[in-house]
Design a protein around this motif. Structure first.
Motif, PDB file in Angstrom:
ATOM      1  N   SER A   1       0.813  -1.210   0.000  1.00 32.36           N
ATOM      2  CA  SER A   1       0.000   0.000   0.000  1.00 32.36           C
ATOM      3  C   SER A   1       0.851   1.268   0.000  1.00 32.36           C
ATOM      4  O   SER A   1       0.329   2.360  -0.141  1.00 32.36           O
ATOM      5  CB  SER A   1      -0.921   0.001   1.205  1.00 32.36           C
ATOM      6  OG  SER A   1      -0.153  -0.105   2.385  1.00 32.36           O
ATOM      7  N   GLY A   2       2.151   1.107   0.178  1.00 30.35           N
ATOM      8  CA  GLY A   2       3.029   2.279   0.126  1.00 30.35           C
ATOM      9  C   GLY A   2       3.613   2.683   1.464  1.00 30.35           C
ATOM     10  O   GLY A   2       4.196   3.752   1.576  1.00 30.35           O
ATOM     11  N   LYS A   3       3.491   1.826   2.486  1.00 24.40           N
ATOM     12  CA  LYS A   3       4.033   2.166   3.809  1.00 24.40           C
ATOM     13  C   LYS A   3       5.543   2.347   3.757  1.00 24.40           C
ATOM     14  O   LYS A   3       6.080   3.381   4.158  1.00 24.40           O
ATOM     15  CB  LYS A   3       3.730   1.058   4.823  1.00 24.40           C
ATOM     16  CG  LYS A   3       2.279   0.779   5.070  1.00 24.40           C
ATOM     17  CD  LYS A   3       2.110  -0.194   6.218  1.00 24.40           C
ATOM     18  CE  LYS A   3       2.689  -1.563   5.967  1.00 24.40           C
ATOM     19  NZ  LYS A   3       1.913  -2.418   5.056  1.00 24.40           N
ATOM     20  N   THR A   4       6.199   1.295   3.260  1.00 25.33           N
ATOM     21  CA  THR A   4       7.662   1.345   3.241  1.00 25.33           C
ATOM     22  C   THR A   4       8.150   2.435   2.296  1.00 25.33           C
ATOM     23  O   THR A   4       9.130   3.123   2.591  1.00 25.33           O
ATOM     24  CB  THR A   4       8.221  -0.033   2.850  1.00 25.33           C
ATOM     25  OG1 THR A   4       7.778  -0.982   3.804  1.00 25.33           O
ATOM     26  CG2 THR A   4       9.728  -0.041   2.848  1.00 25.33           C
ATOM     27  N   THR A   5       7.439   2.624   1.164  1.00 29.59           N
ATOM     28  CA  THR A   5       7.842   3.684   0.238  1.00 29.59           C
ATOM     29  C   THR A   5       7.769   5.039   0.928  1.00 29.59           C
ATOM     30  O   THR A   5       8.658   5.871   0.768  1.00 29.59           O
ATOM     31  CB  THR A   5       6.940   3.672  -1.002  1.00 29.59           C
ATOM     32  OG1 THR A   5       6.907   2.350  -1.513  1.00 29.59           O
ATOM     33  CG2 THR A   5       7.460   4.606  -2.070  1.00 29.59           C
ATOM     34  N   LEU A   6       6.713   5.254   1.723  1.00 27.72           N
ATOM     35  CA  LEU A   6       6.586   6.519   2.443  1.00 27.72           C
ATOM     36  C   LEU A   6       7.772   6.727   3.379  1.00 27.72           C
ATOM     37  O   LEU A   6       8.398   7.795   3.396  1.00 27.72           O
ATOM     38  CB  LEU A   6       5.262   6.542   3.226  1.00 27.72           C
ATOM     39  CG  LEU A   6       5.074   7.790   4.092  1.00 27.72           C
ATOM     40  CD1 LEU A   6       4.890   9.014   3.224  1.00 27.72           C
ATOM     41  CD2 LEU A   6       3.894   7.625   5.023  1.00 27.72           C
ATOM     42  N   ILE A   7       8.101   5.684   4.140  1.00 28.23           N
ATOM     43  CA  ILE A   7       9.224   5.780   5.073  1.00 28.23           C
ATOM     44  C   ILE A   7      10.510   6.064   4.315  1.00 28.23           C
ATOM     45  O   ILE A   7      11.303   6.930   4.686  1.00 28.23           O
ATOM     46  CB  ILE A   7       9.342   4.477   5.889  1.00 28.23           C
ATOM     47  CG1 ILE A   7       8.195   4.398   6.881  1.00 28.23           C
ATOM     48  CG2 ILE A   7      10.669   4.408   6.600  1.00 28.23           C
ATOM     49  CD1 ILE A   7       8.195   3.141   7.684  1.00 28.23           C
ATOM     50  N   LYS A   8      10.694   5.327   3.216  1.00 29.48           N
ATOM     51  CA  LYS A   8      11.930   5.511   2.456  1.00 29.48           C
ATOM     52  C   LYS A   8      11.991   6.888   1.818  1.00 29.48           C
ATOM     53  O   LYS A   8      13.081   7.430   1.625  1.00 29.48           O
ATOM     54  CB  LYS A   8      12.048   4.420   1.393  1.00 29.48           C
ATOM     55  CG  LYS A   8      12.406   3.071   1.982  1.00 29.48           C
ATOM     56  CD  LYS A   8      12.616   2.048   0.902  1.00 29.48           C
ATOM     57  CE  LYS A   8      13.279   0.796   1.463  1.00 29.48           C
ATOM     58  NZ  LYS A   8      13.509  -0.190   0.412  1.00 29.48           N
ATOM     59  N   THR A   9      10.842   7.456   1.460  1.00 27.34           N
ATOM     60  CA  THR A   9      10.854   8.808   0.910  1.00 27.34           C
ATOM     61  C   THR A   9      11.267   9.805   1.983  1.00 27.34           C
ATOM     62  O   THR A   9      12.045  10.725   1.720  1.00 27.34           O
ATOM     63  CB  THR A   9       9.465   9.184   0.368  1.00 27.34           C
ATOM     64  OG1 THR A   9       8.853   8.027  -0.157  1.00 27.34           O
ATOM     65  CG2 THR A   9       9.554  10.219  -0.710  1.00 27.34           C
ATOM     66  N   ILE A  10      10.752   9.608   3.196  1.00 30.68           N
ATOM     67  CA  ILE A  10      11.132  10.520   4.285  1.00 30.68           C
ATOM     68  C   ILE A  10      12.630  10.428   4.542  1.00 30.68           C
ATOM     69  O   ILE A  10      13.296  11.427   4.783  1.00 30.68           O
ATOM     70  CB  ILE A  10      10.335  10.192   5.567  1.00 30.68           C
ATOM     71  CG1 ILE A  10       8.843  10.495   5.347  1.00 30.68           C
ATOM     72  CG2 ILE A  10      10.858  10.998   6.748  1.00 30.68           C
ATOM     73  CD1 ILE A  10       7.955  10.078   6.485  1.00 30.68           C
ATOM     74  N   LEU A  11      13.174   9.219   4.435  1.00 33.83           N
ATOM     75  CA  LEU A  11      14.604   9.039   4.703  1.00 33.83           C
ATOM     76  C   LEU A  11      15.472   9.424   3.509  1.00 33.83           C
ATOM     77  O   LEU A  11      16.695   9.403   3.602  1.00 33.83           O
ATOM     78  CB  LEU A  11      14.883   7.586   5.073  1.00 33.83           C
ATOM     79  CG  LEU A  11      14.387   7.175   6.447  1.00 33.83           C
ATOM     80  CD1 LEU A  11      14.365   5.676   6.573  1.00 33.83           C
ATOM     81  CD2 LEU A  11      15.260   7.780   7.519  1.00 33.83           C
ATOM     82  N   GLY A  12      14.849   9.732   2.380  1.00 36.86           N
ATOM     83  CA  GLY A  12      15.642  10.126   1.209  1.00 36.86           C
ATOM     84  C   GLY A  12      16.167   8.954   0.398  1.00 36.86           C
ATOM     85  O   GLY A  12      17.010   9.137  -0.466  1.00 36.86           O
TER      86      GLY A  12
END
Lengths: 255, 247
Positions: free
Chosen positions: B38-49
């Motif tokens: 659903s995009g959870k990890t993608t969201l986290i990875k976006t925050i982390l750059g």
């Protein structure tokens, strides 16, 4: 950057692969030294083995290393360090490890049994070829997300530069045998780092006389200052361009 | 503390994050939920750059994350699966992480001691079991007293004793007013550790509010049935969508 490199090197130099590779190179060098006392024969045999295997091993090792370290690279990217530093530390660690293996594996036997200028060129060419093919491997690795595909691309590049390219050059030379081809072949050589390394080596030996008129032309070109400069420049481009492209792609890659 | 503005991200044809907006405040603990993919990890990875969004911007403490890495000093990140170089020892890994933040001298060694990592510092990372590696990841996330903690499935793979130690530590940090962001599929853990729920569905925020509000809206008095109801609603929304598409 240097802190990252320090730990990347620490990991890679302790790996089993680094030790096996060095021992393998040393065994090859020792056995060839045992067979012949003639230094030019030794360097010719070493060159033939080196030109075939070093690009292959560099390409495959660099690709697998990148993918084995992918999760660790991800973790580094979550730390307050620049992306480019993470990438360069991994790349430099691989290049330094491959170069050290050659310098130790081939260099120690040379120290024991003597070396001439051709053997020194051999070491330099080995280091250059390692960095060129590590660059290709890292480029292949950042281009795809699949380890098998990346290894495939690296192997394809190796096959192309080590085997296919020479066939193409021969085909061109035979097809246009009626024309003067010295300059054309020289240009073709510049377009292949493996051939460039091989020619640079051969020019140090006395066998260029066996290569006819083109050989004499090459001898003249590569013994002149500008010739050496152009050859070094071409090799530098081969070392830097793949690495530069890989760095650029890495900066924008998603993990 | 963290604001996510209009983030969109496509992987090939798949729209993973679609015009995403979220605010994370200090002092709150967020449960990030959603089905697989659903995009959870993608969201986290976006925050982390680690993932670079196609459009939109993220600010951490009023500072945009674009072209700047220093904001990551405030973040402690525990990845879902920690992979480390095989030949590096635990002690070296810790000194490497410390080297990357030379200005921080005051370390939080609570988890290192609780997990007994100090006694294992001469073991190579490659010889560790998956659970021990998770312990190392957890200890590293808390090591620098970060004001933001991002924990991706923190309890997966840990033994029950370690899970309890980690949970106690998370609660302690939460009481200190830190921002905590946890993804997990273990709802009981989330209920225990968080006060706000974010439910992501197909790259959009489906629900973002306090857990009390979630219970009220769904009319359930317990956390797991409330989430189950939320999931049901998302499925209905999806079926409505398909009907509309056919008309």
């Amino acid at each position: 950057m240097f802190k990252l490199l320090k730990y990347a090197l620490y990991d890679i130099l302790k790996s089993r692969f680094a030790i096996i590779y060095t021992v393998f190179l040393a065994l090859v060098a020792i056995s060839i030294y045992q067979v012949s006392d003639d230094l030019s024969k030794v360097s010719l045999s070493l060159m033939n083995i080196m030109i075939l295997f070093i690009p292959l091993i560099s390409a495959v090792f660099a690709t697998t290393h990148f993918y084995n370290n992918l999760e660790f690279i991800e973790l580094m990217l979550a730390q307050p360090v620049k992306r480019i530093h993470v990438f360069l530390s991994q790349l430099l660690a691989v290049v330094i490890m491959l170069s050290l293996s050659i310098l130790l594996g081939f260099g120690l036997p040379m120290l024991l049994w003597g070396a001439d200028s051709s053997l020194i060129t051999l070491l330099v060419v080995g280091v250059v070829l390692s960095s060129v093919f590590a660059g290709f491997a890292f480029l292949a690795s950042v281009l795809t997300r699949d380890k098998a595909k990346a290894i495939g691309i690296s192997l394809a590049l190796w096959i192309y530069f080590s085997l296919v390219y020479d066939g193409l050059v021969l085909y061109i030379i035979y097809s246009f045998a009626d024309y003067p081809l010295e300059k054309a072949t020289l240009a073709l050589v510049m377009l292949n780092p493996v051939d460039l390394g091989r020619i640079l080596m051969l020019m140090q030996l006395d066998i260029s006389a066996l290569m006819g008129y083109t050989g004499a032309f090459f001898q003249q070109f590569f013994s002149s200052g500008s010739g050496i400069f152009i050859a070094t420049f071409a090799l530098l481009i081969w070392m830097l361009v793949p690495n530069y492209l890989a760095t650029r792609i890495f900066r924008k890659r998603d993990f | 503390m963290i604001s996510v503005h209009n983030i969109s991200k496509k992987f090939g044809k798949l729209q993973v994050l679609n015009d995403f907006n979220l605010e994370f405040e200090l002092g709150n603990s967020y449960a990030l939920m959603g089905p697989n993919g659903s995009g959870k990890t993608t969201l986290i990875k976006t925050i982390l750059g680690m993932v670079i969004p196609d459009s939109g911007d993220i600010t951490v403490g009023s500072q945009s994350i674009k072209g700047d890495v220093s904001y990551r000093k405030q973040i402690g990140y525990m990845p879902q699966i920690g992979h480390y170089p095989a030949n590096i020892k635990i002690g070296q890994l810790f000194s490497m992480m410390k080297d990357m933040r030379p200005e921080i001298k005051n370390y939080d060694l609570e988890l290192v001691e609780a997990f007994g990592l100090e006694e294992m510092k001469n073991k190579a990372m490659g010889t560790l079991s998956g659970g021990t590696r998770q312990k190392v990841s957890a200890a590293l996330a808390f090591l620098f007293h970060p004001s933001i903690l991002i924990l991706d499935e923190p309890t997966a793979g840990l033994d029950p004793i370690a899970v309890e130690l980690l949970k106690t530590k998370i609660k302690k940090e939460r009481a200190r007013g830190k921002l905590i962001l946890i993804t997990s599929h273990i709802l009981s853990d989330l209920e225990e550790l968080t006060n706000r729920a974010i439910y992501i569905y197909e790259g959009e925020v489906f629900f973002s509010n306090t857990i009390e509000e979630l219970k009220e809206i769904t009319g359930e008095c317990k956390f797991s049935p409330a989430i189950a109801k939320l999931m049901e609603w998302t499925l209905k929304k999806k079926s409505k969508k398909t009907i509309l598409n056919h008309v």
